[in-house]
Design an enzyme around this catalytic site. Structure first.
Site, PDB file in Angstrom:
ATOM      1  N   LYS A  26      18.242  13.676 -21.699  1.00  0.00           N
ATOM      2  CA  LYS A  26      18.025  14.693 -22.713  1.00  0.00           C
ATOM      3  C   LYS A  26      18.040  14.480 -24.133  1.00  0.00           C
ATOM      4  CE  LYS A  26      21.137  18.719 -24.015  1.00  0.00           C
ATOM      5  NZ  LYS A  26      22.303  19.410 -23.645  1.00  0.00           N
ATOM      6  N   SER A  30      22.134  24.181 -22.995  1.00  0.00           N
ATOM      7  CA  SER A  30      20.947  23.853 -23.972  1.00  0.00           C
ATOM      8  C   SER A  30      20.149  22.682 -23.229  1.00  0.00           C
ATOM      9  CB  SER A  30      21.808  23.061 -25.104  1.00  0.00           C
ATOM     10  OG  SER A  30      22.756  22.082 -24.728  1.00  0.00           O
ATOM     11  N   SER A  72      26.200  23.701 -20.688  1.00  0.00           N
ATOM     12  CA  SER A  72      24.675  23.353 -20.736  1.00  0.00           C
ATOM     13  C   SER A  72      24.249  22.410 -19.490  1.00  0.00           C
ATOM     14  CB  SER A  72      24.660  22.690 -21.948  1.00  0.00           C
ATOM     15  OG  SER A  72      24.650  23.781 -22.970  1.00  0.00           O
TER      16      SER A  72
END
Length: 501
Positions: free
Chosen positions: A85, A168, A192
């Site tokens: 990420k 996210s 998330s």
């Protein structure tokens, strides 16, 4: 090649566990594996998952992994390719945090989680899209375009490209679900990891707060942010989490002084007699019928495996939304004050004085959602409002944590939905409050700092995946992973693949 793995079409169908064994047995090389996934990422840029790739860097890491395998010095995950990420800083790839503020930022060091996984031998495929500074539930807030400079943000769900992947960590979820990577890192502040894993039919786990170092994670809300893996199975997550966790006391003051644990050791333990708490607050009118049906069927499967369902109550569940959206923005307003155009990141080109530079830099560099949360956070921390809002929210946060401890007197794990609905269509939530309300089931565990995970349990409206949330008491990741693994041995929801991938 000496096995059917010589057919590269089979490589992306394997998870972390199987790939690690294939690499160790030299049935496939790390270079071949890395190239295969790089090719898949290049072929699916329309999904918007990757924001940075560097084939030369990835293949160099793969060659080094092959050498260690040949020399007998391989790590536990030697040669397994994963992606990170884009909230974790990396010295070999740009780190944007999904923001114009950091669009060209290159870190001089790796985040601890990245470094630990590298020590275990993983090969980095690239960086994955995310909501700006991890603020969002849909991955619609990213300011960064996909690899190839094709405007495809927001990231698309491979089960239905017209729907969100969750956020996210939406880029991470999409990459793994579309078989562009066997696994990915994510971060979970208010859900998330769990929510995008649920929306994309994956297994994802957020460990106990402090289990994984936050050093090198671009900060959103420091008392909530926690790193974790997203993969296809609990077995894969156990392998990755074992490599990611461990004390980092010199660099992260919130790191727990708890020794590294092998989360794979108890995967196959019996769950006969396991008490699973079912909170009544998680099964009210706001839960969609298709999600409830999938969860109910999964709970019946657990009963077949010997678990016992125990009714419990988490009475302050509804308060988790206002509490979270006071505390998290307050911490964000403080953390993001460092992005002022002075030391690194974006700086406005035209300004008259220092104050003007600050204002224009932040106005240009931050997106609407980040600005919204900074303003909310600044307001609740301001003189005259700190006691009325922020301090009260912290008190209720402690009460929410106490609710969990009372519940755990009667159960070993807690189960329920991850989200009230399946993934919604891109652009469907015009009002930011709609996204906030969708976090109702993941926020309580985050506020309490508990470990939690999402496990695929079926499909709902539009053929979209449904995940079930499992929550454990502090440092009970092994119990969570064991319960998820035994369920996955009895079902195949986690093995389903989106059409065309």
């Amino acid at each position: 090649m000496t096995t059917p793995l010589s057919s590269s079409s089979a490589l992306h169908d394997l998870g972390v566990h199987d790939l690690a064994h294939a690499l160790a047995a030299k049935h496939v090389s790390a270079v071949e594996l890395a190239q295969h996934f790089l090719d898949r990422a290049a072929a699916h840029t329309d999904l918007g998952a990757f924001v940075a790739v560097d084939a030369d860097t990835t293949l160099a890491q793969a060659r080094a992994a092959d050498n260690r395998i040949a020399n007998g010095t391989a790590g536990a995950l030697e040669g397994v390719p994963i992606a990170h990420k884009d909230i974790f800083v990396t010295k070999d790839f740009v780190t944007t945090a999904g923001s114009r503020m950091l669009q060209t930022y290159q870190s001089p060091f790796d985040a601890t989680v990245v470094a630990k996984l590298a020590q275990a031998g993983v090969v980095t495929l690239g960086k994955l899209n995310c909501d700006e500074f991890a603020m969002g539930s849909a991955n619609e807030n990213s300011a960064i375009c996909a690899v190839g400079h094709t405007q495809v943000a927001p990231v698309r769900n491979p089960w239905n490209r017209e729907r969100i992947p969750g956020g996210s960590s939406g880029g991470s979820a999409t990459a793994v679900a579309a078989r562009l990577a066997p696994a990915a890192t994510g971060t979970d502040t208010g859900g998330s990891i769990r929510q995008p894993a649920s929306f994309c039919g994956l297994t994802g786990i957020k460990p106990t707060y402090g289990r994984a170092s936050r050093y090198g994670m671009v900060a959103f809300a420091s008392s909530l942010d926690q790193a974790g893996p997203m993969a296809r199975s609990a077995q894969d997550c156990a392998l990755l989490l074992s490599a990611m966790c461990g004390p980092d006391l010199d660099r992260d003051s919130t790191s727990l002084d708890v020794s590294v644990e092998d989360f794979s050791l108890k995967l196959n333990d019996s769950i006969e007699g396991l008490r699973i708490g079912i909170p009544k607050e998680f099964f009210g009118d706001g839960l969609a019928a298709d999600v409830r049906s999938a969860i109910d069927a999964a709970l019946k499967e657990y009963e077949k495996l010997g678990a016992k369902l125990v009714p419990i109550s988490l009475p302050r569940t509804e308060l988790s939304i206002p509490v979270y959206y006071i505390i998290a923005p307050a911490e964000a307003s403080s953390n993001l004050s460092r992005f002022d155009g002075v030391k690194f990141g974006h700086r406005a080109k035209n300004y008259t004085d220092l104050a003007d530079m600050y204002q224009k830099t932040r106005a240009e560099g931050f997106g609407d959602e980040v600005k919204r949360r900074i303003m909310i956070g600044t307001y609740v921390l301001s003189h005259g409002y700190y006691d009325a809002y922020y301090l009260q929210a912290q008190k209720i946060r402690r009460m929410i944590a106490d609710d969990f401890q009372n519940a755990f007197k009667n159960c070993d794990l807690i189960a329920g939905p991850v989200a009230p609905t399946v993934a919604w269509k891109i652009g469907a939530h015009k009002d930011p409050l709609a996204d906030y309300l969708a976090d109702i089931f993941t926020l309580p565990g985050s506020l309490a700092g508990l470990p939690g995970m999402s496990v695929p349990v079926g499909f709902g409206e539009g053929g979209m995946p449904v995940g079930m949330q499992l929550l454990g008491n502090y440092l009970q990741e092994s119990r969570l992973l064991n319960a998820a693994h035994r369920f996955q041995q009895a079902t195949d929801w986690h093995a389903r693949t989106p059409k065309g991938f």
